[in-house]
Design a protein around this motif. Structure first.
Motif, mmCIF file in Angstrom:
data_model
loop_
_atom_site.group_PDB
_atom_site.id
_atom_site.type_symbol
_atom_site.label_atom_id
_atom_site.label_comp_id
_atom_site.label_asym_id
_atom_site.label_seq_id
_atom_site.Cartn_x
_atom_site.Cartn_y
_atom_site.Cartn_z
ATOM 1 N N PHE A 147 -6.203 19.209 51.172
ATOM 2 C CA PHE A 147 -5.559 20.137 50.389
ATOM 3 C C PHE A 147 -3.965 20.323 50.818
ATOM 4 O O PHE A 147 -3.220 20.331 49.533
ATOM 5 N N VAL A 148 -3.415 20.105 51.900
ATOM 6 C CA VAL A 148 -2.056 20.254 52.352
ATOM 7 C C VAL A 148 -1.512 19.109 51.514
ATOM 8 O O VAL A 148 -0.223 19.085 51.190
ATOM 9 N N ALA A 149 -2.146 17.921 51.692
ATOM 10 C CA ALA A 149 -1.418 16.601 51.197
ATOM 11 C C ALA A 149 -1.475 16.838 49.963
ATOM 12 O O ALA A 149 -0.351 16.313 49.006
ATOM 13 N N ALA A 150 -2.479 17.268 49.040
ATOM 14 C CA ALA A 150 -2.449 17.543 47.551
ATOM 15 C C ALA A 150 -1.312 18.364 47.095
ATOM 16 O O ALA A 150 -0.592 18.064 46.379
ATOM 17 N N ARG A 151 -1.092 19.567 47.730
ATOM 18 C CA ARG A 151 -0.064 20.384 47.153
ATOM 19 C C ARG A 151 1.319 19.643 47.465
ATOM 20 O O ARG A 151 2.152 19.959 46.765
ATOM 21 N N GLN A 152 1.426 19.067 48.856
ATOM 22 C CA GLN A 152 2.702 18.450 48.980
ATOM 23 C C GLN A 152 3.379 17.206 47.747
ATOM 24 O O GLN A 152 4.272 17.073 47.588
ATOM 25 N N HIS A 153 2.241 16.485 47.645
ATOM 26 C CA HIS A 153 2.334 15.460 46.656
ATOM 27 C C HIS A 153 2.882 16.047 45.069
ATOM 28 O O HIS A 153 3.490 15.659 44.301
ATOM 29 N N LEU A 154 1.972 17.364 44.923
ATOM 30 C CA LEU A 154 2.439 18.044 43.754
ATOM 31 C C LEU A 154 3.708 18.699 43.693
ATOM 32 O O LEU A 154 4.755 18.499 42.800
ATOM 33 N N ALA A 155 4.245 18.985 44.914
ATOM 34 C CA ALA A 155 5.566 19.384 44.952
ATOM 35 C C ALA A 155 6.494 18.350 44.876
ATOM 36 O O ALA A 155 7.704 18.443 44.237
ATOM 37 N N PHE A 156 6.228 17.339 45.391
ATOM 38 C CA PHE A 156 6.965 15.902 45.151
ATOM 39 C C PHE A 156 7.240 15.467 43.997
ATOM 40 O O PHE A 156 8.263 15.304 43.290
ATOM 41 N N ALA A 157 5.997 15.718 43.073
ATOM 42 C CA ALA A 157 6.160 15.349 41.890
ATOM 43 C C ALA A 157 7.046 16.212 40.742
ATOM 44 O O ALA A 157 7.626 15.751 40.097
ATOM 45 N N MET A 158 7.127 17.497 41.231
ATOM 46 C CA MET A 158 7.898 18.428 40.422
ATOM 47 C C MET A 158 9.047 18.074 40.363
ATOM 48 O O MET A 158 9.790 18.420 39.395
ATOM 49 N N ARG A 159 9.810 17.341 41.326
ATOM 50 C CA ARG A 159 11.167 16.904 41.328
ATOM 51 C C ARG A 159 11.474 15.776 40.426
ATOM 52 O O ARG A 159 12.583 15.740 40.140
#
Length: 710
Positions: A147-159
């Motif tokens: 879950f933590v990795a999933a959220r961080q990749h999503l935050a990265f994608a948003m950039r």
């Protein structure tokens, strides 16, 4: 469509088209136009012919790979890129396409080096494609419970995603932070800790931070680990390394680093936070799966008739909805029996839901094929399969049911069977449901959990390490994990009381500066904020965040504070806040507190000048809780007052209320004409049981499967 011969060549060589790929421009444009018009197979033939002649030609290879990916053939896409990448290993578009295909073929862990090389080589030239790739990785990691990795990749994608896609990614982030199937300490942001380093060491750390900014968290952690040679006892450094590994989906490695950080940290609350994350990562890695079986059947209607004859299978009433594609049965560990109105049975005598059976007339492709899918606790699998053998026959191994196999029905090993979902016959009084629900959690908190061996406590029970200073941090973290477990069921644990019970220090407050951005707080920090010290604007910001994260105990504290402040929340939003405040009392099975909060809401309604129809909603909620105990002395005066103020003016509502009272064997204290049957939205809205079986289940479509969850 034509290309300017003096524009940059699509092959990304940096040259003008006239001096680069002009010789194939005509064929390429024809192929791409065919693909864009939906004729991808025709485009494929042209591109394959060009690729056979010059396999390392960048424009051809990348276009052909793109069409293969569109046609969901990632193996072919990787194959056509091979010679191009051998000749031009840093080609940005080729690297991104190869990484996209590798993710589909190999999964994230095996494709990591390929993906991270694409991140570093492609983000400057194709940021939108990098954002799309990161979003895809996020989905894959979420399915793997990372879950933590999933959220961080999503935050990265948003950039990096396109502007028109950014809102959608942002909404996915919000959904994640409010998803109760994710343990609450893993939701929201997690921040790297600042380090006190020498100038030379700071250069190395900045290199790690640079890789972090590119989404290369595995490599970033490897660089940061070099600092351990001179700082082996730095808790913040160990925490940062653990967090970087967690962002990359390496939860086992992250847990090791976070355990180390917890052992070294001087700040107790920081140590507990590190240990809480580490224990959750350990638990996610030690899940036990349930037995899953699939059956092909000849006639669904005949099967349902047979299943209805088995007492230990209870059909979900929602399956009677003609719009529902499947019929679901709860599988019980024993035959159910009626519960008398004045009886509160013991937990040991109650039937427990140990699995479920889903029956449908179509497979996952929509083809007509009667099927059944069974998910059951592994301990009961043989018994249940034997029970169903005569009806269903043997499992059909050739049919795998991809949609069901893609779901992980599992529980944390240490918490397996801790919570039991009890089955109530439909006629069971609401009061009895509430009493059983409360007993269930009292049993968990007072008896089951304290006596359960936990791997986080070296196989000892919480009761055994009570008062042992060597286990202070680990036991406090284990209490947080228990709270996260209960939170999945909307149940609120009194954390200060639990810490006191086990001889743990009081929770230290987390002070907030006037200019601090509350959204940057990690969840475990947020829960320690002294709400009463905040300004009005900060209180509203914290209200928004608490309602997003949905930790029941903290949200109750924030709501109680905000409701005491004057005019800090828009008037239109206030009813929603009052309802949430009432619901928190309901979820604790505290009827008296729920009624007290309804009374407060009614007083607010009068002060704020709510309209007649808006004020009525509080009367309806009060009625729901009052009928739970028909002997409550306040019920009859309430009904008389309700009739005088509202029902005489609203005949349709009066009929619905009469029908509702009849369902609970309550005689209305006013003259009625009798014989009234109401079926409509009003009647349905008031007849909803505030302590229905559904309220005892975890919220969300989460990964932690529990018997009876559908």
């Amino acid at each position: 469509m034509s290309l300017d011969p003096y524009s940059l060549c699509p092959c990304e060589s940096g040259k003008k088209l006239k001096f680069c790929c002009a010789d194939i421009a005509s064929d390429m444009m024809k192929a791409l136009q065919l693909h864009e018009s939906g004729q991808s197979r025709a485009a494929l033939k042209i591109l394959e012919k060009l690729h056979a002649a010059q396999p390392a030609r960048a424009w051809v290879a990348t276009s052909l790979a793109g069409v293969h990916l569109f046609l969901e053939n990632p193996d072919a896409a990787r194959h056509v890129l091979r010679e191009l990448l051998q000749e031009s290993p840093d080609h940005p578009l080729a690297r991104i396409l190869d990484a996209t295909a590798a993710l589909d073929v190999d999964g994230y862990e095996d494709a990591r080096p390929t993906i991270h090389r694409a991140f570093t080589k492609g983000v400057k030239y194709h940021p939108e494609m990098i954002g799309s790739l990161a979003a895809g990785i996020s989905s894959a990691l979420y399915e793997d419970d990372k879950f933590v990795a999933a959220r961080q990749h999503l935050a990265f994608a948003m950039r990096f995603v396109r502007d028109e896609d950014r809102q959608q990614v942002f909404m996915r982030l919000l959904d994640f932070d409010g998803e109760q199937s994710v343990p609450y300490p893993l939701r929201g942001v997690h921040n790297l800790r600042p380090l006190n380093l020498s100038a030379e060491e700071d250069k190395l750390f900045r290199k790690s931070i640079g890789l972090n900014a590119l989404g290369c968290w595995h490599e970033s952690a490897a660089v940061a680990r070099q600092l351990l040679e001179s700082h082996p006892d730095n808790a913040e450094l160990w925490y940062d390394i653990g967090l970087l590994h967690a962002w990359d989906g390496e939860q086992a490695v992250a847990a090791e680093a976070l355990h180390k950080a917890a052992d070294l940290a001087r700040d107790k609350e920081f140590a507990i936070s590190c240990e809480t994350l580490a224990q959750l990562f350990d638990l996610e890695a030690s899940q036990t799966e349930e037995i899953l079986r699939h059956f092909e059947v000849e006639s669904l209607s005949k099967l349902l008739s047979s299943l209805d004859e088995i007492p230990r299978l209870v059909r979900d009433n929602r399956g009677d909805d003609p719009d529902t594609e499947a019929v679901t049965y709860s599988v019980l560990d024993r035959e159910p029996s009626a519960i008398a109105a004045n009886e509160t049975p013991s937990l040991d005598s109650m039937p427990v839901v140990i699995g479920f059976l889903v029956c449908t007339d179509r497979d996952e492709l929509g083809q007509e094929q009667p099927l059944c899918h069974l998910a059951v606790e592994s301990e009961s699998a043989d018994e249940v399969l034997s029970l169903l053998d005569n009806v269903l026959g043997k499992p059909i191994e050739k049919y795998r049911g991809e949609q069901f196999d893609s779901v992980t029905y599992s529980q944390w090993a240490d918490y397996r069977g801790l919570y039991r979902q009890y089955y109530f016959p439909p006629e069971t009084p609401a009061r009895t449901r509430a009493q059983i629900g409360k007993q269930n959690w009292e049993s968990i908190l007072e008896e089951k959990w304290p006596s359960r061996p936990l791997q986080a406590l070296e196989g000892k029970t919480p009761a055994q390490v009570n008062g042992d200073s060597n286990f202070t941090v680990r036991l406090a973290a284990a209490v947080n994990v228990l709270d996260a477990f209960a939170d999945r069921y909307n149940y609120q644990i009194d954390l200060p009381k639990m810490r006191q019970k086990f001889g743990l220090p009081e929770i230290e407050s987390y002070a907030i500066r006037d200019d601090q951005e509350l959204s940057s707080c990690e969840v475990l920090q947020m829960l320690r904020i002294p709400v009463e010290t905040l300004t009005d604007s900060q209180a509203v910001m914290l209200l928004n965040r608490s309602q997003l994260i949905q930790h029941a105990g903290f949200m109750e504290k924030v709501l109680a504070d905000v409701l005491q402040r004057e005019n800090v929340v828009d008037l239109q939003r206030m009813p929603q806040i009052w309802h949430a405040y009432i619901d928190l009392a309901r979820d604790k099975y505290d009827r008296d507190e729920a009624l007290a909060r309804i009374e407060q809401a009614k007083q607010w309604s009068q002060r704020s000048g709510q309209k007649f129809e808006d004020s009525l909603q509080w009367e309806m909620r009060q009625l729901q809780f009052l009928v739970i105990d028909p002997k409550d002395e306040s019920l009859q005066p309430f009904l008389k007052d309700m009739h005088q103020k509202y029902l005489r003016k609203l005949p349709e509502l009066e009929e619905a209320i009469i029908a509702y009272l009849n369902e609970h064997d309550i005689e209305p204290p006013w003259n009625t004409t009798g014989g009234i049957v109401v079926a409509g939205s009003v009647s349905q809205s008031i007849s909803k049981d505030p302590w229905s079986p559904e309220s005892a289940q975890p919220t969300g479509g989460g990964k932690l499967w529990l018997p009876g969850q559908d």
